[in-house]
Design an enzyme around this catalytic site. Structure first.
Site, PDB file in Angstrom:
ATOM      1  CG  ASN A   9      39.078 -29.930  11.510  1.00  0.00           C
ATOM      2  OD1 ASN A   9      39.016 -30.963  12.174  1.00  0.00           O
ATOM      3  ND2 ASN A   9      38.836 -29.904  10.207  1.00  0.00           N
ATOM      4  CE  LYS A  11      41.831 -30.215   8.200  1.00  0.00           C
ATOM      5  NZ  LYS A  11      42.226 -29.868   6.811  1.00  0.00           N
ATOM      6  CG  HIS A  96      36.326 -30.340   6.397  1.00  0.00           C
ATOM      7  ND1 HIS A  96      37.250 -30.733   5.445  1.00  0.00           N
ATOM      8  CD2 HIS A  96      36.916 -29.330   7.094  1.00  0.00           C
ATOM      9  CE1 HIS A  96      38.339 -30.001   5.571  1.00  0.00           C
ATOM     10  NE2 HIS A  96      38.167 -29.146   6.561  1.00  0.00           N
ATOM     11  CD  GLU A  98      40.479 -32.480   4.992  1.00  0.00           C
ATOM     12  OE1 GLU A  98      41.452 -31.721   4.856  1.00  0.00           O
ATOM     13  OE2 GLU A  98      40.122 -32.938   6.099  1.00  0.00           O
ATOM     14  CD  GLU A 168      37.300 -25.196   6.146  1.00  0.00           C
ATOM     15  OE1 GLU A 168      38.236 -25.049   6.936  1.00  0.00           O
ATOM     16  OE2 GLU A 168      36.817 -26.299   5.866  1.00  0.00           O
ATOM     17  N   GLY A 174      45.170 -26.241   3.496  1.00  0.00           N
ATOM     18  CA  GLY A 174      46.409 -26.983   3.607  1.00  0.00           C
ATOM     19  C   GLY A 174      47.395 -26.740   2.480  1.00  0.00           C
ATOM     20  CB  SER A 214      46.120 -21.423   4.409  1.00  0.00           C
ATOM     21  OG  SER A 214      46.300 -22.675   3.786  1.00  0.00           O
ATOM     22  N   GLY A 236      45.912 -26.894  10.605  1.00  0.00           N
ATOM     23  CA  GLY A 236      47.229 -27.234  11.134  1.00  0.00           C
ATOM     24  C   GLY A 236      47.696 -26.363  12.279  1.00  0.00           C
TER      25      GLY A 236
END
Length: 251
Positions: A9, A11, A96, A98, A168, A174, A214, A236
């Protein structure tokens, strides 16, 4: 055998030239390798068509990071599921944390988004997970059950069979914190039991459940070794082929 998937992902990262270079580099790195999992990359809307045309989508499937809860019309700035599908994308990430936290994606909105994604031939990667206060309060199972039930449990069994779930824990996204392998397995097994209660054991056993939060090259092998963890939704680390490839190879 349910599908094993490692999905990246991206982002809101990479301009188009940078994203194209990253996708092509990953495509080249996978060429000739016999992977035991499917590989998916979720890119910004602006990249979808260009990346789908630039790589072997039989080797790397492309996903959008969201889609609208409307079919079309006067909704400035929105991107419909039909538009996503027209780019060559095969998947779409929905729910998600976010999107839930920053853009008010409610269970009812997500239910509509899932239905529109399925109607347009997209496979939803549907995200679920609790925040730290919910984990510490001991209500994490109830929170995740409600997220599944309120947005997905009106689907027919065949439609639910198209869903990929991604657990998640929000407190691990993150932050560098990661649920232990035992915590991930416990929640994934619970999710599978919840699905079985609605759709039966066969559907539950065939549902792919990814872990996100993570996940990296150092912990992927231990996480993926659990019987109910079917891969990862990677943030990430998916922005670097050197970091993403070891996660793919962890299977």
């Amino acid at each position: 055998m349910r599908r094993k998937i490692v999905a990246g992902n991206w982002k809101m990262n990479t301009a188009l030239p940078e994203g194209l270079a990253l996708a092509r580099e990953l495509d080249e790195a996978l060429k000739g390798k016999a992977t035991v999992c499917d590989v998916v990359i979720a890119t910004p809307f602006t990249h979808l068509a260009s990346i789908a045309a630039a790589i072997d989508t039989a080797r790397i499937a492309v996903a959008a990071e969201n889609a609208a809860d409307k079919v079309g019309g006067a909704y400035t700035g929105e991107v419909s599921a039909a538009m996503v599908a027209s780019t060559g994308a095969a998947y779409v990430i929905l729910g998600h944390s976010e999107r839930r936290a920053y853009y008010c994606d409610t269970p009812a909105i997500l239910k509509t988004k899932v239905e529109l994604a399925l109607a347009n031939g997209l496979k939803p990667i549907f995200c679920i997970g609790e925040v730290l206060a919910e984990r510490e309060g001991g209500v994490h199972f109830e929170v995740v059950d409600a997220q599944i039930r309120e947005s997905l449990f009106d689907l027919a069994a065949d439609d639910f069979g198209q869903i990929v779930l991604a657990y998640e824990p929000v407190w691990a996204i993150g932050t560098g914190k990661t649920a232990t392998a035992a915590q991930a397995q416990e929640m994934h097994a619970h999710i599978r039991q919840t699905i079985a209660g609605r759709y039966g054991d066969a559907v539950a056993e065939n549902t792919t459940i990814l872990y996100g939060g993570s996940c990296n090259a150092g912990n992927a092998r231990e996480l993926f070794s659990n019987p109910d963890v079917d891969g990862g939704l990677i943030g990430g680390a998916s922005l670097s082929v050197d970091k993403f490839m070891p996660i793919i190879e962890a299977f």
